[in-house]
Design an enzyme around this catalytic site. Structure first.
Site, PDB file in Angstrom:
ATOM      1  N   SER A 180      62.564 -19.205 -20.213  1.00  0.00           N
ATOM      2  CA  SER A 180      62.536 -20.286 -21.197  1.00  0.00           C
ATOM      3  C   SER A 180      62.311 -19.823 -22.630  1.00  0.00           C
ATOM      4  O   SER A 180      62.738 -20.491 -23.563  1.00  0.00           O
ATOM      5  CB  SER A 180      61.474 -21.313 -20.806  1.00  0.00           C
ATOM      6  OG  SER A 180      60.230 -20.695 -20.563  1.00  0.00           O
ATOM      7  N   HIS A 208      65.856 -24.702 -17.526  1.00  0.00           N
ATOM      8  CA  HIS A 208      66.754 -24.511 -18.676  1.00  0.00           C
ATOM      9  C   HIS A 208      68.192 -24.212 -18.256  1.00  0.00           C
ATOM     10  O   HIS A 208      69.028 -23.884 -19.103  1.00  0.00           O
ATOM     11  CB  HIS A 208      66.220 -23.412 -19.595  1.00  0.00           C
ATOM     12  CG  HIS A 208      65.041 -23.842 -20.403  1.00  0.00           C
ATOM     13  ND1 HIS A 208      65.158 -24.515 -21.606  1.00  0.00           N
ATOM     14  CD2 HIS A 208      63.715 -23.728 -20.168  1.00  0.00           C
ATOM     15  CE1 HIS A 208      63.952 -24.772 -22.075  1.00  0.00           C
ATOM     16  NE2 HIS A 208      63.050 -24.300 -21.232  1.00  0.00           N
ATOM     17  N   LYS A 239      64.463 -32.014 -19.897  1.00  0.00           N
ATOM     18  CA  LYS A 239      65.142 -31.201 -20.913  1.00  0.00           C
ATOM     19  C   LYS A 239      66.560 -31.715 -21.118  1.00  0.00           C
ATOM     20  O   LYS A 239      66.731 -32.734 -21.745  1.00  0.00           O
ATOM     21  CB  LYS A 239      65.036 -29.736 -20.520  1.00  0.00           C
ATOM     22  CG  LYS A 239      63.583 -29.300 -20.727  1.00  0.00           C
ATOM     23  CD  LYS A 239      63.246 -27.923 -20.322  1.00  0.00           C
ATOM     24  CE  LYS A 239      61.781 -27.706 -20.678  1.00  0.00           C
ATOM     25  NZ  LYS A 239      61.080 -26.861 -19.713  1.00  0.00           N
TER      26      LYS A 239
HETATM   27  C1  LIG Z   1      59.687 -26.986 -19.246  1.00  0.00           C
HETATM   28  C2  LIG Z   1      59.605 -26.148 -18.032  1.00  0.00           C
HETATM   29  C3  LIG Z   1      58.936 -26.610 -16.901  1.00  0.00           C
HETATM   30  C4  LIG Z   1      58.183 -27.928 -16.891  1.00  0.00           C
HETATM   31  O1  LIG Z   1      59.030 -29.021 -16.888  1.00  0.00           O
HETATM   32  P1  LIG Z   1      58.456 -30.464 -17.342  1.00  0.00           P
HETATM   33  O2  LIG Z   1      59.394 -31.435 -16.754  1.00  0.00           O
HETATM   34  O3  LIG Z   1      58.432 -30.469 -18.830  1.00  0.00           O
HETATM   35  O4  LIG Z   1      57.081 -30.560 -16.760  1.00  0.00           O
HETATM   36  C5  LIG Z   1      58.921 -25.809 -15.779  1.00  0.00           C
HETATM   37  N1  LIG Z   1      59.547 -24.607 -15.771  1.00  0.00           N
HETATM   38  C6  LIG Z   1      60.192 -24.126 -16.843  1.00  0.00           C
HETATM   39  C7  LIG Z   1      60.870 -22.798 -16.775  1.00  0.00           C
HETATM   40  C8  LIG Z   1      60.237 -24.876 -18.017  1.00  0.00           C
HETATM   41  O5  LIG Z   1      60.861 -24.393 -19.089  1.00  0.00           O
END
Ligand SMILES: *Cc1c(COP(=O)(O)O)cnc(C)c1O
Length: 391
Positions: A180, A208, A239
């Protein structure tokens, strides 16, 4: 000595090291241009890859679900029943991902906490990439399983660790699909291959990759064509999907087991009807057309090429995540502040989110940026980069 002195001391230390995070306030829907701290600025750091956070089709679906099903589920699904919406969404999502079944959760963070400690325990071994997301790290910490942290993307080291523990009765390899903070990819085909050799399960965090990689954003498993060879895909709806929520997808028996056993599912209420309906609309949009995904990649390539020409260090990214490497935290904060004065919003990312000395701005290009928007951002980056002697 007061009982809260440790807090003042620690916050003081954060300020001294330039690591104190001042959170900006968003005063509008999140789009290419967003009101931040009362100012309309070009948004270059949200995870709004496809512009779905304020998409009329998702909003329409949410509004309809709100009228029909109300504001909340008023239930933990396993205790007081599950709405048809959630069931329908899980079916639709599994089909989209090419998985046998899916389980929706309240967030991606929750999904990692749901899967890892449920599948793993005392006497088992977890193999986890050193740059995995915090929610994977915490999921691993919730088990009594042994934890082997292997060097970033190093499949040889992973194979060696598997060989050393080949007699363990249960093994799980877990990795970010797209890392990420750097935007590089896990070597998933090679990971799957060693996993098969040692009868280890594989779990990939597609937070991502969702809406970004694969056909019409079906994610990293689709990108590498390793369907059926990854045991569990974890994903987020917060996201590219533009809403909020998480899910686990994979083999039918694994999802069935998680539905019976995973604590965030058994002890925490479901996502709201509006959220779930909006997520369903997001899947519908992508099933109809990959146009938003193509626009995202086109914008990412355009922006990255211009930034590279200017001489910025963009790290090892292979995806639209664009880290602009700046070294120490104070430089990153100063860079971000000066960009903001030029109406460009790109927040600094510093320790502990990234290692010390690797502070950066993580620029996120979106499908809803126009070329003029991107030129505007590049121009601001060039000016601030020269002012601070970064380029
Ligand atoms: C953002 C993210 C999460 C968490 O996701 P949310 O829905 O915001 O709780 C988990 N793993 C990775 C790699 C992320 O980038």
């Amino acid at each position: 000595m007061g009982k809260y002195d440790f807090i003042a001391a620690e916050l003081g230390e954060l300020r001294r090291q330039g690591l104190y995070n001042t959170i900006r306030t968003i005063g509008s829907a999140v789009g290419a241009w967003t009101v931040v701290d009362g100012r309309r600025v070009l948004n270059m750091c949200s995870n709004n890859y496809l512009g779905f956070a304020n998409d009329p089709r998702l909003k329409g679906a949410a509004r309809q679900a709100l009228e029909e099903y109300g504001v909340g589920p008023a239930a933990v699904r396993s205790i007081a029943g599950t709405m048809t919406l959630h069931v329908e969404f899980e079916r639709k999502l599994a089909a989209f991902k090419g998985a046998e079944d899916a389980l929706s959760l309240q967030s991606g963070f929750c999904a990692n906490l749901a899967a890892i400690p449920t599948l793993m325990g005392q006497g088992h071994v977890l193999f986890t990439d050193e740059l995995n997301h915090a929610s994977i790290i915490d999921g691993c910490r919730l088990t009594k399983a042994e934890r082997v942290i292997y060097p970033h993307r190093d499949v040889d080291a992973l194979a060696k660790a598997l060989e050393e523990r080949k007699d363990a009765p249960r093994k799980l390899i877990v990795t970010d699909g797209v890392f990420s903070m750097d935007g590089d990819l896990a070597p998933l085909p090679a990971i799957v291959e060693v996993a098969e050799r040692y009868e280890a399960m594989v779990m990939v965090d597609d937070a991502h990759g969702e809406g970004v990689l694969g056909r019409a954003g079906r994610g990293i498993v689709d990108h590498f064509g390793v369907h059926g060879r990854v045991d569990i895909e974890m994903g987020t709806l917060s996201k590219a999907f533009g809403v909020v929520g998480g899910y686990l997808a994979g083999k039918r028996e694994i999802i069935e087991y998680l539905r019976q056993r995973a604590r965030p599912f058994l002890f925490s209420s479901a996502a709201t009807p509006a959220d779930v309906a909006a997520c369903m609309a997001a899947v519908d949009v992508l099933e109809k057309s990959d146009e938003p995904v193509r626009r995202l990649w086109d914008n990412a390539r355009y922006f990255k090429a211009k930034m590279k020409d200017l001489g910025f260090d963009l790290g090892q990214s292979e995806t639209p995540i664009t880290p602009v490497m700046l070294g120490e935290a104070p430089t990153a904060w100063e860079f971000s502040k000066r960009l903001f004065q030029r109406d460009v919003f790109a927040q600094a990312i510093v320790f502990p989110t990234v290692p010390r000395g690797k502070a950066r701005l993580r620029v996120m290009v979106s499908a809803v940026h126009t070329k003029e928007d991107l030129d505007y951002a590049v121009d601001a980056f060039a000016k601030v980069g020269r002012e601070l002697g970064v380029i």
